[in-house]
Every structure is written in C-alpha cells, then in structure tokens.
Scaffold this motif. Structure first.
Motif, short mmCIF file in Angstrom:
data_model
loop_
_atom_site.label_atom_id
_atom_site.label_comp_id
_atom_site.label_asym_id
_atom_site.label_seq_id
_atom_site.Cartn_x
_atom_site.Cartn_y
_atom_site.Cartn_z
N ILE A 115 -47.75 -49.70 0.00
CA ILE A 115 -49.20 -49.56 0.10
C ILE A 115 -49.66 -50.38 1.30
O ILE A 115 -49.88 -51.59 1.20
N PRO A 116 -49.77 -49.72 2.45
CA PRO A 116 -50.11 -50.44 3.69
C PRO A 116 -51.41 -51.22 3.56
O PRO A 116 -51.53 -52.33 4.06
N LYS A 117 -52.38 -50.65 2.83
CA LYS A 117 -53.69 -51.27 2.69
C LYS A 117 -53.57 -52.67 2.07
O LYS A 117 -54.33 -53.57 2.37
N LEU A 118 -52.62 -52.80 1.16
CA LEU A 118 -52.46 -54.08 0.47
C LEU A 118 -51.31 -54.89 1.08
O LEU A 118 -50.91 -55.92 0.55
N GLY A 119 -50.76 -54.37 2.15
CA GLY A 119 -49.66 -55.08 2.80
C GLY A 119 -48.39 -55.09 1.97
O GLY A 119 -47.55 -55.98 2.08
N PHE A 120 -48.23 -54.08 1.11
CA PHE A 120 -47.04 -53.99 0.27
C PHE A 120 -46.07 -52.98 0.87
O PHE A 120 -46.43 -51.82 1.08
N GLY A 121 -44.87 -53.43 1.15
CA GLY A 121 -43.95 -52.59 1.91
C GLY A 121 -43.17 -51.56 1.12
O GLY A 121 -42.43 -50.77 1.69
N GLY A 122 -43.33 -51.56 -0.18
CA GLY A 122 -42.57 -50.61 -0.99
C GLY A 122 -41.29 -51.23 -1.49
O GLY A 122 -40.66 -52.03 -0.80
N CYS A 123 -40.90 -50.88 -2.72
CA CYS A 123 -39.69 -51.46 -3.29
C CYS A 123 -38.85 -50.35 -3.94
O CYS A 123 -39.34 -49.26 -4.19
N THR A 124 -37.59 -50.66 -4.16
CA THR A 124 -36.70 -49.70 -4.80
C THR A 124 -37.07 -49.57 -6.27
O THR A 124 -37.16 -50.57 -6.98
N VAL A 125 -37.31 -48.34 -6.69
CA VAL A 125 -37.72 -48.12 -8.07
C VAL A 125 -36.65 -47.29 -8.78
O VAL A 125 -36.16 -46.31 -8.24
N GLY A 126 -36.28 -47.73 -9.97
CA GLY A 126 -35.37 -46.93 -10.79
C GLY A 126 -36.16 -46.34 -11.94
O GLY A 126 -36.89 -47.05 -12.62
N VAL A 127 -36.10 -45.03 -12.11
CA VAL A 127 -36.85 -44.38 -13.18
C VAL A 127 -35.88 -43.81 -14.21
O VAL A 127 -34.97 -43.07 -13.86
N VAL A 128 -36.06 -44.20 -15.46
CA VAL A 128 -35.30 -43.57 -16.54
C VAL A 128 -36.23 -42.57 -17.19
O VAL A 128 -37.15 -42.92 -17.90
N ASP A 129 -35.98 -41.30 -16.89
CA ASP A 129 -36.91 -40.24 -17.29
C ASP A 129 -36.33 -39.48 -18.47
O ASP A 129 -35.86 -38.36 -18.34
N GLU A 130 -36.38 -40.12 -19.62
CA GLU A 130 -35.71 -39.56 -20.79
C GLU A 130 -36.22 -38.16 -21.12
O GLU A 130 -35.46 -37.28 -21.46
N ARG A 131 -37.53 -37.95 -21.04
CA ARG A 131 -38.06 -36.64 -21.44
C ARG A 131 -38.46 -35.78 -20.25
O ARG A 131 -39.22 -34.82 -20.40
N SER A 132 -37.94 -36.12 -19.11
CA SER A 132 -38.19 -35.34 -17.88
C SER A 132 -39.67 -35.15 -17.62
O SER A 132 -40.10 -34.11 -17.11
N GLU A 133 -40.47 -36.11 -18.01
CA GLU A 133 -41.91 -35.95 -17.82
C GLU A 133 -42.40 -36.63 -16.55
O GLU A 133 -43.36 -36.19 -15.95
N ILE A 134 -41.74 -37.73 -16.21
CA ILE A 134 -42.24 -38.51 -15.08
C ILE A 134 -41.98 -37.77 -13.77
O ILE A 134 -42.89 -37.50 -13.00
N ALA A 135 -40.71 -37.45 -13.52
CA ALA A 135 -40.35 -36.84 -12.25
C ALA A 135 -40.25 -35.32 -12.33
O ALA A 135 -40.23 -34.64 -11.32
#
Lengths: 356, 173
Positions: free
Chosen positions: A201-221
């Motif tokens: 999020i450039p606006k907040l000066g946050f460079g982004g981080c590695t995210v791991g998603v466990v999508d048990e019900r295939s709803e998130i991704a």
C-alpha cells in the motif's frame, strides 16, 4: 447492485464486467436450452443475477439481489410457477457434465464438500441423494439440484480498514480477527485485505509482504485448477481446498509467509496450528462467525485463542448501514479500546459498504 | 501366345493380391482392437490415478498410445475443444463416427465403444474404473475372436485369391 456506488461511471464499468462475466464463465456451464433462455433475459436483469437455480421438476429460477424470478421457456420473466421452464433430469445431468468438463471423477473431493468451483471462481452448489461410506459422504447418487452462484469481486472494500491493521512504528501487520454474522461480507473483506497487504500500500508506505492463504472452502481465492481466479495479490501463495490446521503447518514449513490468512478458524486442531505460526513469528489474519466479541468468547477454541491475547485487532462487521458495514475495530492490546466506531461519530463513507 | 501368357500372369497376380488384401483387412482388426484396449488402459491410469480431466486425459492418451488408436482420442479431444456444450458421450460418439469408417472394426466393436462412451466422465473414479475394465475385457474378447477368425480366414482368402485367379485363367485360356 452495490449499496455504496453512486458514481455512474463506476456503475457502467461494473455492468460491462458483469455481462462479460456471464458470457465468459456462467453461460458455458449451462445446458444449451437453459443457456438460450437465460440469454434472452433483459440486460438489466442479467446484470443483477446472483444465482441460477436448477431443481429437478421445478421451474428455472434466477436469483437477483433481493428477489428471484421464474424464467419461461422463451426466456421471459414470470411470477407464475406453472409458466416457468421445468428443469429436467437431463438438464441437470448435462449441467453437471459441463461444469466438470465431463470429468465428474476429477471433482470427487469437491462434490463431497457439496460444491464445485468453475472458471472465474464461481461456485456451484450441489444437492441430491448422498451415498455415505463409513460415516463420510462418498458421493452423490442422484444430483437433483444445482445452484450456480455468480461470484463478484469487489476490490477496495478494505481501503479504510487496512490503515488500522498496520503498526505505524514497526511497519508490521497486526494479528487480526474479523468477526461477522453470515453474509455480511466477511470473506470479501478478508480477500481485499489480503490483496492490499500482498501488493503493498504505497499510500501508507507499506511495501507488501508474503501472504500464505489456506483456502479450505475455495472461497477466498476461488481457485480453478489451482489458479486463483480472484485477485489476491502478487505475493500470495494459496493452498486450495486444504484443511486449515494442516495447511498452516505446510505454509510455515516451506513457503515462508509473513502473514497467514485463513477463513473461519474454530476447530481444536486450529489452535495448535495458530500457536505454531506465532512461534514462527508469522502474523495471523482470520475470521469467525459471530455477532460480537462476547458471542465469540463462548466458543471454546476461539475463547482459548482470545484469552491467549494473540489478536491485536478485532474487526466487527454488521449490516447497520447495509451489508458489510464495519461496525467496530477494537485494539485488543490497549485494554480493548475502540479505535473505530461506526455509531459514534467517526465518518463512514461508502467504502465501508461491501457488496452483498 | 506370349500375349496370352502375360494376360494369364496378370490375372493370376491381380486375383492373388486381391486375396492378400482381403486377408490383410482381417488381420488388421485384431491388431486395432488390441491397440484400443491398450489405449483404454492408459485412459484408466489417467482417470483413476491422475484424476486428469477428460479433455486433457484424451490428449495424453492420444500422444502415448498405439498410433492405430490415437486418432479416436485425438478427435475426441478436438470435439471437447470446440466446447459447444458437448458432453463426453457426445464428443466420443462424434469422434467415433469419423474414426470408425477408416478402420477394419465391425459393428459389434463399434457397439462396445459406443456403450463405453455413454458412461464416460459421468461418475466417480471407482465407477469409471469399472466401466473401463468392462470395455477393456470386451475389447480383449473381441480381439481374441478376431484373431482366431483372422488366422482361419486370412489363409482361406489368400488361397481363394490364387485359386480363383487360376480358375479364371483356365476358363479364359
């Protein structure tokens, strides 16, 4: 379609994407006859379609935001069930084959869970006669009902929220729990938070981080053949259809996430995995069903996790200003003080209203 | 006289090779049946172990199986690619319609394949494996019978060709 959208230009854009969404993802999984009927529907109705329901021997129903309409064999709308097109067993059979690209066997696990995800991350719910083997659902013997749910992705719903989830001093993400009753936009919010944290999020000066998603019900991704169909960011790894506890361990072991996101924790084994993640210095982003903090505290596993003082931020969703209203954001570390309150003064913009 | 002799040789040669061709057709059938059986074996692996979706599985099989059977699987994969809302059974049947005339297979073989196609992709792995096994067994039995028939018939056709040719020569001489 979106409670908060006032800008006509944005509306127009949404309509365009909706029509292309229908013709690209939804129409190809419908049997020819039904496809023709649905295509005949007026454009403004097509834009609102949320689900298409096929029930054997019952009229073809198309669910819109707030109501449903019966579709006649000529593709007109009616309220009289007798005039509607009666869905046959052949239609259901064909639909199932088209949904699974004629490979029902490749979707055994999905069918066991009651739904198949199709291209575009749309989910098709299945009902009918179930065959049980050793107390577990083995497969469906007769499939007599399909519910094709049009998934729409709304980006930007987390715009107002993310700033509360970042530690301004260290630049870390806080351990966050989203509490929400069903159908209040919990997963939509979770997904958008994931996307923003992953992309940065450039606006907040946050460079982004590695995210791991466990999508048990295939709803998130909304994965289709393992590829996320929804935008979950550029630094995101997804374990699709994976049990949460096991998936979290897998991610910790090999994918080196800075943040792990999972939907609806609450099983006993989840607590162990959560502790493991904490020990590895990984931040946690998850959700739970419930109205408020008190209700959550009655569930044994969640109570345990909350008592451990793990979560630093609680986001409470509700419907007081339409689906997906962010009611409260609570800072748990600071003696549970409210840092955002929808009812008392803090301005609420349209952004907090997440689409249904 | 010389002309007559040449004519006689030509008649004999033509009839003889006709017999050989006939015999060849009969020998082709068991080989094609065995090729199909082997291809179904590959398909079974794709389905039961890999749980590969059919369009992809068909391509895989086409690439790896006996060239005599590859056409059928290639055409089925192509029918899928058209994606006019075809089911597996329809794609299979259409492909068979084009594949069959170019082969030495007969109606009973065609029926085995059509019946197998009707169950293609509509059930879980266990059930698919059963249907595949059934089709393979039927093809194997058909291949066995065709083999025996071919051994018997190919010789007959070969002799028949030559003898027929000789008869013709004698009559015309």
């Amino acid at each position: 379609m979106t409670a908060g959208i006032t800008d006509t230009k944005q509306c127009k854009k949404n309509v365009d994407t909706m029509v292309c969404l229908m013709s690209r993802d939804i129409l190809p999984v419908l049997p020819n006859r039904i496809r023709e009927m649905v295509t005949e529907l007026p454009g403004d109705i097509l834009d609102q379609v949320e689900e298409i329901r096929l029930r054997q021997g019952k009229p073809l129903l198309v669910g819109l935001n707030d109501r449903d309409v019966i579709v006649t064999p000529l593709g007109q709308m009616t309220t009289v069930p007798e005039f509607g097109y009666t869905v046959t067993d052949k239609d259901l059979m064909r639909a199932l084959q088209l949904i699974s690209s004629s490979s029902v066997y490749a979707f055994e696990e999905e069918i066991r869970n009651g739904f198949i995800t199709v291209r575009g991350g749309h989910r098709v719910g299945i009902s009918g006669k179930v065959i049980v083997d050793k107390g577990r659902v083995r497969t469906f013997k007769y499939i007599t009902g399909l519910n094709i749910r049009v998934a729409r992705e709304i980006t930007g719903v987390a715009d107002r929220v993310v700033s509360y989830l970042l530690n301004a001093e260290t630049g870390d993400v806080y351990h966050t729990l989203i509490i929400s009753p069903p159908r209040c936009g919990k997963t939509t919010l979770l997904r958008d938070i994931i996307r923003q944290l992953s992309c940065g999020i450039p606006k907040l000066g946050f460079g982004g981080c590695t995210v791991g998603v466990v999508d048990e019900r295939s709803e998130i991704a909304g994965c289709y053949y393992g590829v996320p169909q929804k935008d979950v960011g550029i630094r995101t790894d997804v374990l699709d259809g994976c049990p949460k506890a096991e998936g979290m361990m897998m991610l910790i072991r090999s994918m080196g996430p800075a943040l792990i996101a999972a939907d609806e924790i609450g099983k006993p084994e989840d607590a162990t995995a959560v502790e493991e993640a904490l020990n590895a210095g990984i931040k946690l982003l998850t959700t739970a069903h419930g109205k408020d903090r008190e209700e959550i505290a009655q569930r044994p596993v969640l109570k345990y996790i909350i008592e451990q003082g793990i979560f630093e931020r609680l986001i409470i969703l509700g419907r007081s200003r339409g689906v997906g209203t962010v009611e409260d954001i609570i800072d748990c570390k600071n003696s549970g003080s409210l840092i955002y309150n929808n009812r008392t003064g803090r301005a609420v913009t349209d952004r907090e209203n997440i689409n249904e | 006289m010389v002309l007559k002799l040449i004519g006689a040789c030509m008649t004999l040669g033509a009839c003889g090779s006709m017999g050989l061709v006939w015999a060849g057709v009969h020998e082709k059938r068991p080989r094609q049946l065995t090729a199909l059986e082997g291809a179904l074996q590959l398909l079974e692996t794709e389905i039961t172990y890999g749980a590969t979706p059919l369009p992809e599985a068909m391509e895989q099989v086409a690439g790896r199986c006996d060239p005599q059977a590859a056409g059928l699987f290639m055409m089925t994969a192509r029918e899928f690619a058209k994606m006019g809302g075809v089911t597996a059974a329809e794609a299979w049947e259409r492909a068979l319609g084009r594949f069959f005339p170019a082969t030495a297979l007969d109606e009973t073989d065609l029926n085995i394949l059509i019946r197998f196609g009707a169950s293609l992709g509509i059930s879980d792995r266990q059930d698919q494996a059963k249907h595949l096994k059934l089709a393979m067994n039927q093809l194997k039995a058909a291949a066995g019978r065709a083999e025996a028939e071919a051994r018997k018939n190919s010789n007959i056709f070969k002799y028949l060709g030559f003898l027929g040719g000789m008869l013709l020569v004698l009559i015309l001489y």
